[in-house]
Motif scaffolding. Structure first.
Motif, PDB file in Angstrom:
ATOM      1  N   GLY A  42     -25.128 -15.461  -9.701  1.00 28.18           N
ATOM      2  CA  GLY A  42     -25.873 -14.691 -10.687  1.00 28.18           C
ATOM      3  C   GLY A  42     -25.815 -15.427 -12.012  1.00 28.18           C
ATOM      4  N   PRO A  43     -26.774 -16.317 -12.307  1.00 26.75           N
ATOM      5  CA  PRO A  43     -26.629 -17.213 -13.455  1.00 26.75           C
ATOM      6  C   PRO A  43     -26.605 -16.511 -14.805  1.00 26.75           C
ATOM      7  CG  PRO A  43     -28.809 -17.440 -12.456  1.00 26.75           C
ATOM      8  CD  PRO A  43     -27.995 -16.601 -11.534  1.00 26.75           C
ATOM      9  N   TYR A  44     -27.320 -15.397 -14.931  1.00 25.15           N
ATOM     10  CA  TYR A  44     -27.353 -14.739 -16.238  1.00 25.15           C
ATOM     11  C   TYR A  44     -26.012 -14.091 -16.570  1.00 25.15           C
ATOM     12  CZ  TYR A  44     -32.329 -15.667 -16.472  1.00 25.15           C
ATOM     13  OH  TYR A  44     -33.540 -16.304 -16.532  1.00 25.15           O
ATOM     14  N   ASP A  45     -25.492 -13.306 -15.642  1.00 25.41           N
ATOM     15  CA  ASP A  45     -24.188 -12.695 -15.898  1.00 25.41           C
ATOM     16  C   ASP A  45     -23.087 -13.742 -15.976  1.00 25.41           C
ATOM     17  OD1 ASP A  45     -24.951 -10.068 -16.209  1.00 25.41           O
ATOM     18  OD2 ASP A  45     -24.806  -9.605 -14.080  1.00 25.41           O
ATOM     19  N   LEU A  46     -23.237 -14.813 -15.210  1.00 21.32           N
ATOM     20  CA  LEU A  46     -22.242 -15.891 -15.279  1.00 21.32           C
ATOM     21  C   LEU A  46     -22.273 -16.549 -16.655  1.00 21.32           C
ATOM     22  CD1 LEU A  46     -20.040 -17.390 -13.777  1.00 21.32           C
ATOM     23  CD2 LEU A  46     -21.790 -18.907 -12.818  1.00 21.32           C
ATOM     24  N   SER A  47     -23.461 -16.686 -17.226  1.00 22.52           N
ATOM     25  CA  SER A  47     -23.541 -17.262 -18.576  1.00 22.52           C
ATOM     26  C   SER A  47     -22.852 -16.364 -19.597  1.00 22.52           C
ATOM     27  CB  SER A  47     -25.009 -17.490 -18.972  1.00 22.52           C
ATOM     28  OG  SER A  47     -25.679 -16.282 -19.299  1.00 22.52           O
ATOM     29  N   VAL A  48     -22.980 -15.061 -19.414  1.00 20.88           N
ATOM     30  CA  VAL A  48     -22.293 -14.115 -20.299  1.00 20.88           C
ATOM     31  C   VAL A  48     -20.783 -14.244 -20.132  1.00 20.88           C
ATOM     32  CG1 VAL A  48     -21.932 -11.685 -20.839  1.00 20.88           C
ATOM     33  CG2 VAL A  48     -24.243 -12.517 -20.336  1.00 20.88           C
ATOM     34  N   MET A  70     -26.705 -19.435  -2.365  1.00 10.51           N
ATOM     35  CA  MET A  70     -27.867 -18.651  -2.787  1.00 10.51           C
ATOM     36  C   MET A  70     -27.806 -18.446  -4.297  1.00 10.51           C
ATOM     37  SD  MET A  70     -28.961 -14.800  -1.435  1.00 10.51           S
ATOM     38  CE  MET A  70     -29.272 -15.354   0.235  1.00 10.51           C
ATOM     39  N   ILE A  71     -28.965 -18.394  -4.948  1.00 13.24           N
ATOM     40  CA  ILE A  71     -28.997 -18.242  -6.395  1.00 13.24           C
ATOM     41  C   ILE A  71     -30.271 -17.521  -6.820  1.00 13.24           C
ATOM     42  CG2 ILE A  71     -30.151 -20.436  -6.866  1.00 13.24           C
ATOM     43  CD1 ILE A  71     -28.164 -20.756  -9.273  1.00 13.24           C
ATOM     44  N   TYR A  72     -30.223 -16.909  -7.994  1.00 12.39           N
ATOM     45  CA  TYR A  72     -31.401 -16.273  -8.576  1.00 12.39           C
ATOM     46  C   TYR A  72     -32.145 -17.283  -9.438  1.00 12.39           C
ATOM     47  CZ  TYR A  72     -34.365 -13.335 -11.469  1.00 12.39           C
ATOM     48  OH  TYR A  72     -35.444 -12.790 -12.110  1.00 12.39           O
ATOM     49  N   ALA A  73     -33.477 -17.245  -9.374  1.00 11.00           N
ATOM     50  CA  ALA A  73     -34.318 -18.075 -10.235  1.00 11.00           C
ATOM     51  C   ALA A  73     -35.441 -17.214 -10.797  1.00 11.00           C
ATOM     52  CB  ALA A  73     -34.902 -19.245  -9.455  1.00 11.00           C
ATOM     53  N   GLY A  74     -35.919 -17.596 -11.982  1.00 10.98           N
ATOM     54  CA  GLY A  74     -36.922 -16.785 -12.648  1.00 10.98           C
ATOM     55  C   GLY A  74     -38.350 -17.136 -12.321  1.00 10.98           C
ATOM     56  N   ASP A  75     -38.591 -18.354 -11.815  1.00  8.20           N
ATOM     57  CA  ASP A  75     -39.970 -18.748 -11.545  1.00  8.20           C
ATOM     58  C   ASP A  75     -39.999 -19.829 -10.475  1.00  8.20           C
ATOM     59  OD1 ASP A  75     -39.247 -21.155 -12.848  1.00  8.20           O
ATOM     60  OD2 ASP A  75     -40.013 -20.435 -14.772  1.00  8.20           O
ATOM     61  N   ALA A 115     -36.391 -26.440  -8.224  1.00 12.18           N
ATOM     62  CA  ALA A 115     -35.293 -27.264  -8.745  1.00 12.18           C
ATOM     63  C   ALA A 115     -33.975 -26.923  -8.069  1.00 12.18           C
ATOM     64  CB  ALA A 115     -35.184 -27.081 -10.253  1.00 12.18           C
ATOM     65  N   PHE A 116     -33.734 -25.640  -7.820  1.00 10.01           N
ATOM     66  CA  PHE A 116     -32.496 -25.248  -7.150  1.00 10.01           C
ATOM     67  C   PHE A 116     -32.482 -25.722  -5.699  1.00 10.01           C
ATOM     68  CE2 PHE A 116     -31.890 -21.744 -10.440  1.00 10.01           C
ATOM     69  CZ  PHE A 116     -30.775 -22.340 -11.008  1.00 10.01           C
ATOM     70  N   PHE A 117     -33.631 -25.665  -5.022  1.00 13.66           N
ATOM     71  CA  PHE A 117     -33.683 -26.186  -3.661  1.00 13.66           C
ATOM     72  C   PHE A 117     -33.380 -27.687  -3.652  1.00 13.66           C
ATOM     73  CE2 PHE A 117     -36.589 -22.519  -2.366  1.00 13.66           C
ATOM     74  CZ  PHE A 117     -35.618 -21.921  -1.578  1.00 13.66           C
ATOM     75  N   ARG A 118     -33.975 -28.421  -4.587  1.00 13.93           N
ATOM     76  CA  ARG A 118     -33.712 -29.861  -4.658  1.00 13.93           C
ATOM     77  C   ARG A 118     -32.242 -30.142  -4.972  1.00 13.93           C
ATOM     78  NH1 ARG A 118     -38.747 -29.830  -7.513  1.00 13.93           N
ATOM     79  NH2 ARG A 118     -37.605 -29.891  -9.497  1.00 13.93           N
ATOM     80  N   VAL A 169     -33.083 -19.141  -2.379  1.00 14.40           N
ATOM     81  CA  VAL A 169     -33.365 -18.771  -3.759  1.00 14.40           C
ATOM     82  C   VAL A 169     -34.054 -17.415  -3.762  1.00 14.40           C
ATOM     83  CG1 VAL A 169     -34.634 -19.320  -5.869  1.00 14.40           C
ATOM     84  CG2 VAL A 169     -33.554 -21.156  -4.558  1.00 14.40           C
ATOM     85  N   ALA A 170     -33.525 -16.500  -4.559  1.00 14.48           N
ATOM     86  CA  ALA A 170     -34.180 -15.209  -4.792  1.00 14.48           C
ATOM     87  C   ALA A 170     -34.924 -15.333  -6.113  1.00 14.48           C
ATOM     88  CB  ALA A 170     -33.146 -14.085  -4.853  1.00 14.48           C
ATOM     89  N   CYS A 171     -36.239 -15.401  -6.028  1.00 12.22           N
ATOM     90  CA  CYS A 171     -37.050 -15.647  -7.218  1.00 12.22           C
ATOM     91  C   CYS A 171     -37.616 -14.330  -7.754  1.00 12.22           C
ATOM     92  CB  CYS A 171     -38.184 -16.610  -6.894  1.00 12.22           C
ATOM     93  SG  CYS A 171     -39.209 -17.021  -8.326  1.00 12.22           S
ATOM     94  N   GLY A 172     -37.226 -13.979  -8.961  1.00  7.10           N
ATOM     95  CA  GLY A 172     -37.812 -12.828  -9.644  1.00  7.10           C
ATOM     96  C   GLY A 172     -37.668 -11.527  -8.896  1.00  7.10           C
TER      97      GLY A 172
END
Length: 259
Positions: free
Chosen positions: A176-182, A214-219, A225-228, A234-237
């Motif tokens: 969860g990149p957003y909460d992880l950034s927090v 697995m990761i969340y992506a916004g677009d 990029a995450f697949f590469r 990837v769970a997108c949006g």
């Protein structure tokens, strides 16, 4: 009982999905019609609960889209109920400790991996599925096909990610990149080196122990990029965001063409 997402990953494929927030059979089927590999029914932030999750699980399955559920919390009831209504996997938020993950394995996996409670529920055709006649075989297949995916979005999970990823019964890690950034003290600073290093650490742990990353992506660009980068899923949006974006684009296009 086959988990189409798991099968695709075992064949070396990448899987793209999204979050299901809108509710209703039609919205869930639209995700499947669009060709998404999986959808995450969100009972943490979204409005879904057990009965509405069942509706979504049924609709997604009918369109060969693997239904995962993000449960509310690390409790036996949250885990058990969603598995009993047919979720093919669970994404578990706000994991803080290794002991919590051990509990999750106990709740989500049948003997001998865990101690998931058994009852004649929908996930086994209320006991009438032929597989249920062989209890040991049924337990083994459920343990194999049901994916348990703790989220890494806290410092506690990040600091022990190698131990968590190595656990038998844990099938993957969801970043969860957003909460992880927090948690890192860098709210929404998605390009911050500390956050990117943390994401790489989770990815490396998954690769080391053969678990789904697995990761969340916004677009779309972030997803590719995450697949590469090496992520498997990837769970997108989410469906609500895509609906709003599509209608806003339509409105702007009409207004532009009208001059």
């Amino acid at each position: 009982m086959n988990n189409l997402l798991r099968e695709k990953l075992l064949q070396g494929g990448h899987a793209l999905g999204t979050f299901y927030e809108l509710g209703g059979i039609a919205a869930a089927q639209c995700i499947g019609i669009a060709g998404m590999d999986f959808a995450i029914v969100d009972t943490e932030h979204g409005p879904a609960d057990v009965e509405s999750a069942l509706t979504a699980i049924t609709a997604l399955s009918a369109r060969n889209c693997t239904p995962l559920v993000r449960v509310k919390d690390v409790t036996r009831s949250s885990v058990l109920k969603m598995l009993d209504v047919g979720a093919r996997g669970l994404v578990v938020p706000d994991v803080q400790t290794v002991d919590e993950v051990r509990c999750l394995v106990e709740y989500a996996k049948y003997y001998p991996l865990g101690r998931r409670g058994f009852a004649p529920t929908l996930s086994g055709g209320y006991g009438f599925d032929p597989e249920c006649a062989d209890t040991a075989g049924y337990f083994a297949r459920c343990n194999r096909e049901t994916m348990l995916i703790p989220q890494c979005e806290t410092l506690g999970a990040l600091e022990h990610i190698e131990e968590i990823a190595s656990m038998e019964g844990v099938d993957g890690i969801f970043v969860g990149p957003y909460d992880l950034s927090v948690a890192l003290g860098k709210p929404a600073q998605m390009d911050d080196p500390d956050l990117q290093a943390a994401i790489d650490r989770v990815l490396a742990a998954c690769k080391k122990y053969g678990k789904c990353a697995m990761i969340y992506a916004g677009d779309a660009a972030a997803s590719a990029a995450f697949f590469r980068r090496g992520f498997d899923c990837v769970a997108c949006g989410m469906d609500s965001i895509f609906l709003i974006q599509a209608l806003r684009t339509l409105k702007a296009d009409v207004e532009e063409q009208m001059g």
